[in-house]
Design a protein around this motif. Structure first.
Motif, short mmCIF file in Angstrom:
data_model
loop_
_atom_site.label_atom_id
_atom_site.label_comp_id
_atom_site.label_asym_id
_atom_site.label_seq_id
_atom_site.Cartn_x
_atom_site.Cartn_y
_atom_site.Cartn_z
N HIS A 49 10.15 7.06 -92.46
CA HIS A 49 9.63 5.84 -91.86
C HIS A 49 8.19 6.08 -91.43
O HIS A 49 7.84 7.20 -91.05
CB HIS A 49 10.47 5.42 -90.65
N PRO A 50 7.36 5.05 -91.50
CA PRO A 50 5.97 5.21 -91.03
C PRO A 50 5.95 5.68 -89.58
O PRO A 50 6.85 5.37 -88.81
CB PRO A 50 5.39 3.79 -91.15
N THR A 51 4.93 6.43 -89.26
CA THR A 51 4.84 6.98 -87.90
C THR A 51 3.66 6.40 -87.16
O THR A 51 2.73 5.87 -87.73
CB THR A 51 4.68 8.51 -87.95
N ASN A 52 3.71 6.54 -85.87
CA ASN A 52 2.56 6.28 -85.02
C ASN A 52 2.50 7.42 -84.01
O ASN A 52 3.31 8.34 -84.07
CB ASN A 52 2.66 4.90 -84.34
N GLN A 53 1.60 7.39 -83.09
CA GLN A 53 1.41 8.53 -82.18
C GLN A 53 2.63 8.80 -81.31
O GLN A 53 2.82 9.90 -80.84
CB GLN A 53 0.18 8.31 -81.33
N LYS A 54 3.47 7.79 -81.07
CA LYS A 54 4.63 7.97 -80.21
C LYS A 54 5.91 8.25 -81.00
O LYS A 54 6.95 8.48 -80.43
CB LYS A 54 4.84 6.73 -79.35
N SER A 55 5.81 8.22 -82.32
CA SER A 55 7.00 8.26 -83.15
C SER A 55 7.40 9.69 -83.52
O SER A 55 6.58 10.57 -83.68
CB SER A 55 6.73 7.47 -84.43
N GLN A 56 8.69 9.90 -83.64
CA GLN A 56 9.28 11.11 -84.19
C GLN A 56 10.15 10.62 -85.35
O GLN A 56 11.28 10.22 -85.14
CB GLN A 56 10.06 11.88 -83.13
N PRO A 57 9.59 10.62 -86.58
CA PRO A 57 10.16 9.84 -87.69
C PRO A 57 11.51 10.34 -88.19
O PRO A 57 11.82 11.52 -88.17
CB PRO A 57 9.11 9.99 -88.79
N THR A 58 12.29 9.38 -88.69
CA THR A 58 13.49 9.69 -89.45
C THR A 58 13.09 9.81 -90.92
O THR A 58 12.09 9.25 -91.35
CB THR A 58 14.56 8.59 -89.29
N PHE A 59 13.88 10.56 -91.67
CA PHE A 59 13.54 10.82 -93.07
C PHE A 59 14.80 11.13 -93.85
O PHE A 59 15.87 11.38 -93.28
CB PHE A 59 12.56 12.00 -93.19
N LEU A 89 12.80 19.94 -87.48
CA LEU A 89 13.53 18.97 -88.31
C LEU A 89 15.02 19.21 -88.13
O LEU A 89 15.52 20.29 -88.44
CB LEU A 89 13.16 19.14 -89.79
N ARG A 90 15.73 18.22 -87.62
CA ARG A 90 17.19 18.30 -87.48
C ARG A 90 17.78 17.48 -88.61
O ARG A 90 17.47 16.30 -88.75
CB ARG A 90 17.64 17.73 -86.13
N THR A 91 18.63 18.10 -89.42
CA THR A 91 19.17 17.42 -90.60
C THR A 91 20.68 17.53 -90.70
O THR A 91 21.30 18.45 -90.14
CB THR A 91 18.57 18.00 -91.91
N MET A 92 21.24 16.60 -91.45
CA MET A 92 22.63 16.66 -91.89
C MET A 92 22.57 16.49 -93.41
O MET A 92 21.72 15.77 -93.92
CB MET A 92 23.46 15.55 -91.27
N TRP A 93 23.45 17.17 -94.13
CA TRP A 93 23.41 17.10 -95.59
C TRP A 93 24.80 16.91 -96.18
O TRP A 93 25.81 17.25 -95.58
CB TRP A 93 22.75 18.34 -96.19
N LEU A 94 24.78 16.34 -97.39
CA LEU A 94 25.96 16.23 -98.25
C LEU A 94 25.61 16.89 -99.58
O LEU A 94 24.60 16.54 -100.19
CB LEU A 94 26.33 14.78 -98.53
N LEU A 95 26.41 17.84 -100.00
CA LEU A 95 26.22 18.49 -101.30
C LEU A 95 27.34 18.03 -102.22
O LEU A 95 28.53 18.15 -101.88
CB LEU A 95 26.26 20.01 -101.15
#
Length: 112
Positions: free
Chosen positions: A45-55, A84-90
């Motif tokens: 997602h686009p970011t701004n100075q206050k953002s911690q983006p999802t991806f 970066l905190r992630t969850m994955w599906l393989l």
């Protein structure tokens, strides 16, 4: 980026649409094949100075018949370090629908 299992990920610049590409060199595998650097594609997602983006991003493993999708969020801790905190599906290939039950694995990773 290096995750908690020792895998290395390189992400290129994020374009104006939030898209990015990169490469992933995993430190772990469930196959006996030689591990190879594999391409990744993603978006955030686009970011701004206050953002911690999802991806999210997808890794197409070059050494096996499987694909992994990751989703997560970039956090900045109290000292300014990005995490970066992630969850994955393989998803692994199976020969028939009767083996579908064992084709998907799920997990989490933390990248620093």
């Amino acid at each position: 980026w290096i995750n908690d299992l020792g895998s290395n990920m390189t992400i290129g610049a994020v374009n104006s649409k939030g898209e990015f590409t990169g490469s992933y060199h995993t430190a772990v595998t469930a196959t006996t094949n030689k591990i190879q650097m594999s391409p990744l594609q993603g978006s955030q997602h686009p970011t701004n100075q206050k953002s911690q983006p999802t991806f999210g991003f997808t890794v197409n493993w070059k050494f096996s018949d499987s694909i992994t999708v990751f989703t997560g969020q970039c956090f900045v801790d109290e000292e300014g370090k990005e995490i970066l905190r992630t969850m994955w599906l393989l998803r692994s290939h199976v020969d028939n629908i009767n083996n579908d039950w064992k084709a998907t694995r799920v997990g989490t990773n933390v990248f620093t």
